[in-house]
Structures are given as C-alpha cells and as structure tokens.
Design a protein around this motif. Structure first.
Motif, mmCIF file in Angstrom:
data_model
loop_
_atom_site.group_PDB
_atom_site.id
_atom_site.type_symbol
_atom_site.label_atom_id
_atom_site.label_comp_id
_atom_site.label_asym_id
_atom_site.label_seq_id
_atom_site.Cartn_x
_atom_site.Cartn_y
_atom_site.Cartn_z
ATOM 1 N N GLY A 108 0.812 -1.207 0.000
ATOM 2 C CA GLY A 108 0.000 0.000 0.000
ATOM 3 C C GLY A 108 0.847 1.259 0.000
ATOM 4 N N LYS A 119 -7.356 -2.282 -4.879
ATOM 5 C CA LYS A 119 -6.305 -1.463 -4.277
ATOM 6 C C LYS A 119 -5.299 -1.002 -5.337
ATOM 7 N N SER A 163 -4.750 3.101 -7.379
ATOM 8 C CA SER A 163 -3.486 3.826 -7.266
ATOM 9 C C SER A 163 -3.288 4.774 -8.434
#
Length: 764
Positions: free
Chosen positions: A501, A572, A576
């Motif tokens: 992350g 996820k 980005s």
C-alpha cells in the motif's frame, strides 16, 4: 552580464530555428540550406550491486558520431557529414536543415564516467521537431529516441508523444528531454531509470538490424513459426507450410521490434497475484468465486494454462526461473544442498542467530529423495531484472514483524483476529464476510511460507544485495490490525504491515512484482484453532479443511475468502495513481501455482510426460550455440511432469486495450517465464542461450536438439510439448484438437480461436 549572455543565447536559438523553418518552408532551397547544430549525446552509467534501488548516474557518449541520417538507415554513412562527440558528449554539426539527427554510437565510443568501451553498437535519435525546439543545444538521448519511436508507432505528433513520455515517468514537460545532469532530485532519478531501460531496447534494436534479422520475430509471426516448414522432428499436424515470407528488418522496424519481442509489448509494471491449489474446474463459473470470475470476464484469459507439478515449491521455483530442477516437494531451501550446490548464505537464519530465537529454520536437512533444493548459478528472473537496471519486489502477506524472509512465519498468540463467518445463500449475490462467530483466532504458524516465494530456491537471489530491500509486506489480512502487538520477534520500530500500500501510494513498486497472499487468503488452507468466550476451542470456519457449523462446505469457504481478498487487492492496485496513469502500461495477472489433477494427462509446454526419461537438463553456449548436458543438477528425473490446468487472467490499465480475449493455445509456467523475459527485454529470440533454463525449449529448439533431449524422442505433438511466448500468434489448423488435462470438464477445442488478438495487446 548574466542578462547579456541570456540575450545572446536566445538570439542564437532564434536564428537557428528561423533557418530550419525557412528551409522546411522552401521547396527550392531545402537541399541547399544548412544550419549548425550544437548538442550533447547523453548516456547512463549503471553500477551493479546496489542494496536498494539501482545506482544509475548521468553520463555522456564520447566518440559517438552525430549526423543527418538522410536515408534513414540508422548509420552515419561516409557520404553523410558527421561530427564526433567530445569528452563531455558535446558535438557541433553543420547539417541539412530538414534531416533526421542520429547519434551512431559504435564500439569504439566510450562512456564518459568510466572510460569503458561500448559493448554493442547503439543508435539514438532526435526528431526535427526537437531540433527546432532545442536548436541551440539539442539533447540526443534514449528519451528523445523514444518520443520519435512513439510518433512512428502511433502516427501521432512530437508534442503528443513528448507529453506521453513525461506523463509516464512523472517528470515535467520542460525536463523530459533535458540533459539529466542538469536535472535534480526525483525527476533526475526518473529520467535515469527510464533512460537505462530504453537504452537497453535501442541497443538491442541495432543488434537486430546489424545481424540482419527477419521481421517480425519468428514466434510473433501469425500462424506459427515459419522456420518449422519442412523441418525434421516436427509434428506434421501443426507444422506450417509454405515459404517464409518475412524480409530483412529495417532500421524503423528494428526500433519497433525491440519493444515487442516475439509480439509481447513492453509493460512498465506487472503485478502477479499468486493463488493456490485450484484447477480451472474449481474456479471457472464457481458460485463461490463471483468476483474472480467477474475480473476474468473484464480482462483477458488463457484457457489452457498448465502448472509445472505438485506440490507448491516446484511451481514457484519454475515461475522464478523456468525449471523445477528435480524438486518434487515443499522442503526448505537448504535440503540436500551439498558440494557445488552447498548453501552460501551462512550462517543460515536459524534460532541460534541474533533476533531469530523463534526461527523455525533447520540448519541441516537431508531427505531420501536426495534432490538438491538450493539452486546455484542458474539464471532467473530476479537476477536478470536487476542486471538490466530494473527492480523486482515480492510482497508477502502476514509476515511476523522482525522475522527473516528466508524462514517460515511462526505462531504468535499475542496477535489475534476474529473468525470470519459467511452468510449462507448470499455468496451468489457477491456478499462479503458478514459478522463473526465469536471465535478469537491467534495468529497460526505458516501463514507465510518460503515454499511460496518464486526466488527462494535460487542461491544467487538470496545472496543478491537487494534481496532484503526487495522483499516486502502486503496487507489486507485477518491479523493486520494487531500485528504490531506480536511477541514472537522483536517488532521493528515503525514496522509497516502493508508496504504494498505504501509503495502504491509513492509509485515505488517494482518492474516485476509477485504478490503472495498468506495460506488462508490464497485458498491453500491451514488449520487455525481459536477460542470462544467460554474457553471452548474450535476451528476457524474459512481457512482449514474442517467446516465449523457453517452451511457452506469448507472448500466453498476458503474459495470465498480468497475471492474477497483478490477482489480487494485488485481494487487497491486499480485505485493507485500508478494504475490511473494512462501513459504507464500496467498489468495484473491472476493465476494459481497448480491445479488439482490427480490422474490422466496433465502436462504440456516444456515436458513430454509420455516419455520423460531425461537424465539431465541442457545448457547452450551463448557464443557457439553448442548444446551440452548440465551435470550439476542431481536427480533431475525426479522432477515433476505437470499438474493440470488452472485459471490465468490478465487485466491492464490501458483503456484502448482489447477485452474479453481468450487464448486457447496451451501454455505453462515455462511459457510465462519466456513471456516475462520478452516483456522486459531480458533475452534475445535469436539466441537460445539467452533464455533461462527450460524457457528456451521452443519447438525449433526441440527439433534441432532431439538427441540431447530424450524426453522428447517420443513426442506425438511437438507444438504442444514446446514452450512459446504467450502472444496468441499460433493459429491451430482447422482439424487440430487441443489436448487438455483430467481436471477440465469442457469439450476439447478443435481448430483456432475465433479471435487471435494478443492478451497483452495495448490497443485494439
């Protein structure tokens, strides 16, 4: 005085640009008008051995010829006026005002920072538009070459592609074509990293040109490898007929071909999500995996993809370097590592080492099979990526804070999580985990396993300076929230449970990224025993082989758990800035290490299981092409021979890329490694020795070396038994019936796919 110099420079730029414009606008004077151009030819100086990101510094090419390439052949001919760059890469050239500008960097040129001679000829370009824009100081660089290549590839303009390159690497428009030595900070680092990768490609392009390669690469030719027509030891059912229609490659073609080896386009980043032990039959159309099935439908698929063997470790080892080296179990990486294969990373990370009191690693390991698990001196993706100046990462979920990446994770009662419970009857409607059973689960042993690391078996990966830096954590797990409370190891200060992350937010991911969920989230399964409030023990409902009073079966539970994890992980990445940057080419691969076939025909693409009597692998001499037996691999015949078909899905961030493409040709882990070598230009299709281990086993290689490859002597279908790049180029004959393993319940495909579009294509 400073103002006076600036005024003089601006005046000079104006005069040069005006001369170019005048020449371009006059039909009668075009050939006679000349201008004097000043500039530099920039290079990169790469220093191997960094413990962090690659060390790349700005440099110049000394002794390079700069000329107006009037005939566009990529050479400064003797009839073309040229200038030679000085010790600072500078040149001054009087040239026709309407000609292309190239730097012909021969092997007599040197690098300004080291004085080393250039190993292979290179050619860089600056377009006429750039010459006009930078008239007083033209910077010829890999990035200027890339802008012009993109103009030609896409039929666009200098302004468009200059912006594209700037956006892709995250630098200002003003600096993207600047001399990197005049830029500082993050922008300089971005320029140098991209310049290094690009220069690798442009050097390779000239290798193809000077060698006289045919265009396109053989395995990118529609219909199949044209070199096989009439060849001996090739199956007649799949061999192409007719003559090879390819012609000698041109300079312009070589530049495009270098960015699509064997038809596989260059990507900036690839994320490979590794899942466990589920065949196509278990996932395709499963009501317990609606999210993965939706992702497959939204992207592209391989519908006949084979594992290397069973269990996990040989598959991950094969994904790291295109061979299993005889390994058929999940034993730790120092087992039977003796003699030339002895472990070199001493001391090993066992519990006698400082800070590793909880280490489960055994300092010695022998087995009846006597198969070496420590692979010494063999090429692999990790070393190859590093040697090319690019980066790799393995992101692993549920690590013990403070543990060594070379050891399995251990149980830690101080790290707890609630048990997940799934509501019966709602999975088909895409419902995630709902509620808990009241069961408290301590972190079990073995959530992270070294057998699930594609680079772990390779000594030269574990010994690499960047090994620790490039191994990172990945969040999203059940125990994340309490991970820092762990007591099994000393928790490092500011420990990051989710480096993936963090890296997605900063853009600091690798070129090549393996994403490895823990053994609960990857659908593998382990037994996790927890306690209810009254002290009663029970087994977790979704991570083991025992159902705990839940309406669904345990198999459905763990598939659902993995389905939810994959969905969250993909979202996820897609959230980005990296993914949302349309100028960057980013792909996500969803795949399983192996299927679950237990009988029948289970293999392809690198193994001929019907006759696998080979005693040793072979190596190819890079200079002579001679093929010899590699005696260093012990008990190679004990290696796996395939393990059925499993899901392989591809998602890209390219809005114009084709979607819904299914490639029905047969591929394997060896094929994927070959594809990654092409994608990142780590190999040369004309040089078998440049491909690692079994990824060199193309049909042409097998046919030419049949006496050294006894496992192929009885091949009934050399196409099916060989390794190919995943490019959808081969077109099955109309009457060809595709073979398939015992764990597929659909009818075997006959003939070619309806659409032959590449699953990696960047645009329709």
């Amino acid at each position: 005085m400073r103002h006076s110099k600036s005024t003089a420079l601006n005046a000079s730029l104006t005069l040069v640009a005006a001369a170019i414009l005048a020449a371009c606008g006059s039909d009668s004077d075009t050939q006679s008008t000349s201008v004097t151009i000043n500039g530099v030819v920039t290079a990169t100086s790469f220093t191997a051995g960094s413990a962090t990101d690659p060390t790349i510094a700005p440099a110049y090419y000394v002794g390079a010829k700069v000329c107006a390439d009037a005939n566009g052949n990529g050479v400064c001919d003797t009839t073309e006026t040229s200038a030679v760059t000085d010790a600072k890469g500078h040149f001054s050239l009087t040239m026709p005002a309407n000609a292309a500008l190239i730097a012909d960097i021969g092997t007599d040129a040197t690098l300004s920072t080291t004085g080393a001679k250039i190993a292979s000829r290179d050619v860089l370009r600056a377009s006429l538009d750039q010459v006009m824009e930078q008239a007083g100081n033209v910077v010829i660089s890999p990035l200027s070459s890339e802008v012009q290549r993109l103009v030609e590839a896409n039929g666009t303009s200098y302004a468009v592609e200059k912006q594209t390159v700037a956006t892709r690497i995250g630098v200002s428009l003003a600096n993207v074509l600047a001399d990197a030595s005049t830029v500082t900070g993050a922008e300089q680092a971005a320029l140098l990293a991209e310049a290094k990768a690009l220069d690798n490609r442009f050097t390779y392009a000239i290798t193809k040109l000077d060698r006289g390669d045919l265009y396109p690469d053989a395995l990118a030719t529609p219909g199949g490898d044209p070199r096989l027509a009439g060849a001996a030891n090739v199956s007649t059912a799949t061999a192409p007929t007719g003559t090879d229609a390819r012609t000698k490659i041109t300079f312009a073609q070589s530049q495009q071909a270098a960015f699509a080896l064997e038809g596989v386009p260059r990507y900036d980043h690839i994320f490979i999500v590794m899942l466990e032990n589920k065949a196509t039959l278990s996932i395709k159309g499963s009501p317990w995996a609606p999210k993965i099935n939706a992702l497959l439908a939204a992207g592209n698929q391989l519908t006949s993809y084979y594992a290397t063997g069973n269990p996990s470790e040989p598959n991950y080892t094969a994904l790291g370097g295109a061979d299993d080296f005889g390994i058929t179990d999940d034993s730790q990486w120092n087992c039977d590592a003796t003699g030339a294969n002895a472990v070199q990373d001493l001391p090993v990370p066992d519990k006698t080492q400082p800070g590793l009191a909880s280490s489960p690693f055994a300092a010695s390991c022998t087995q009846t099979a006597a198969v070496n698990h420590n692979i010494v001196g063999k090429p692999n993706l990790f070393n190859a990526i590093t040697a090319a100046g690019m980066t790799w990462r393995t992101y692993s979920e549920s690590m013990n804070p403070g543990q060594d990446f070379r050891t399995d994770s251990v149980a830690d009662a101080a790290v707890t999580a609630a048990d997940n419970v799934y509501a019966p009857g709602t999975i088909n409607n895409n419902t995630a985990a709902v509620g808990t059973s009241g069961l408290t689960l301590p972190m079990p042993a073995g959530l992270y396993k070294t057998k699930h690391h594609p680079g772990m078996a390779y000594q030269n990966v574990r010994s690499a300076p960047e090994f620790k830096y490039s191994n990172r954590t990945m969040g999203g797990g059940q125990w994340d929230a309490n991970m820092k409370a762990g007591t099994a190891y000393a928790v490092p200060a500011s420990y990051d449970v989710d480096q993936l992350g963090t890296d997605l937010a900063s853009g600091k991911v690798g070129t090549l990224n393996f994403l490895v969920p823990d053994q609960c989230d990857d659908m593998h399964g382990i037994s996790v025993i927890g306690k209810l409030a009254n002290g009663t023990t029970a087994t977790a409902s979704d991570c083991g082989s025992v159902a705990n009073n839940v309406a669904q079966s345990s198999a459905a539970n763990i598939i659902t758990r993995g389905d939810n994890y994959v969905d969250a992980l993909v979202k996820k990445i897609q959230a980005s800035a990296l993914w949302k940057n349309p100028a960057k080419r980013v792909a996500i691969v969803l795949m399983f290490d192996e299927g679950n076939a237990t009988s029948g025909f289970n293999s392809c693409c690198g193994w001929n299981v019907s006759n696998s009597a080979v005693s040793k692998p072979v190596v190819v001499d890079a200079k002579t092409g001679a093929v010899t037996v590699d005696a260093s691999v012990n008990n190679y015949t004990k290696g796996n021979r395939g393990h059925g078909e499993s899901i392989f899905g591809i998602l890209t961030n390219q809005a114009d890329a084709p979607k819904g493409v299914s490639d029905g040709d047969a591929y394997s882990h060896f094929s994927f490694v070959r594809t990654l070598q092409d994608m990142f230009q780590l190999a040369d299709p004309a040089v078998d020795a440049s491909y690692m281990n079994r990824s060199k086993y193309t049909e042409k290689f097998i046919a030419a070396n049949i006496l050294n490859l006894p496992e192929y002597a009885g091949s009934a279908d050399t196409h099916f038994d060989s390794v190919r790049a995943i490019n959808h180029a081969w077109k099955a004959p109309a009457n060809y019936t595709q073979k398939q393993s015992a764990d597929v319940n659909t009818a075997a495909q006959i003939g070619a796919d309806t659409v032959q579009t590449s699953v990696w294509a960047l645009k329709k």
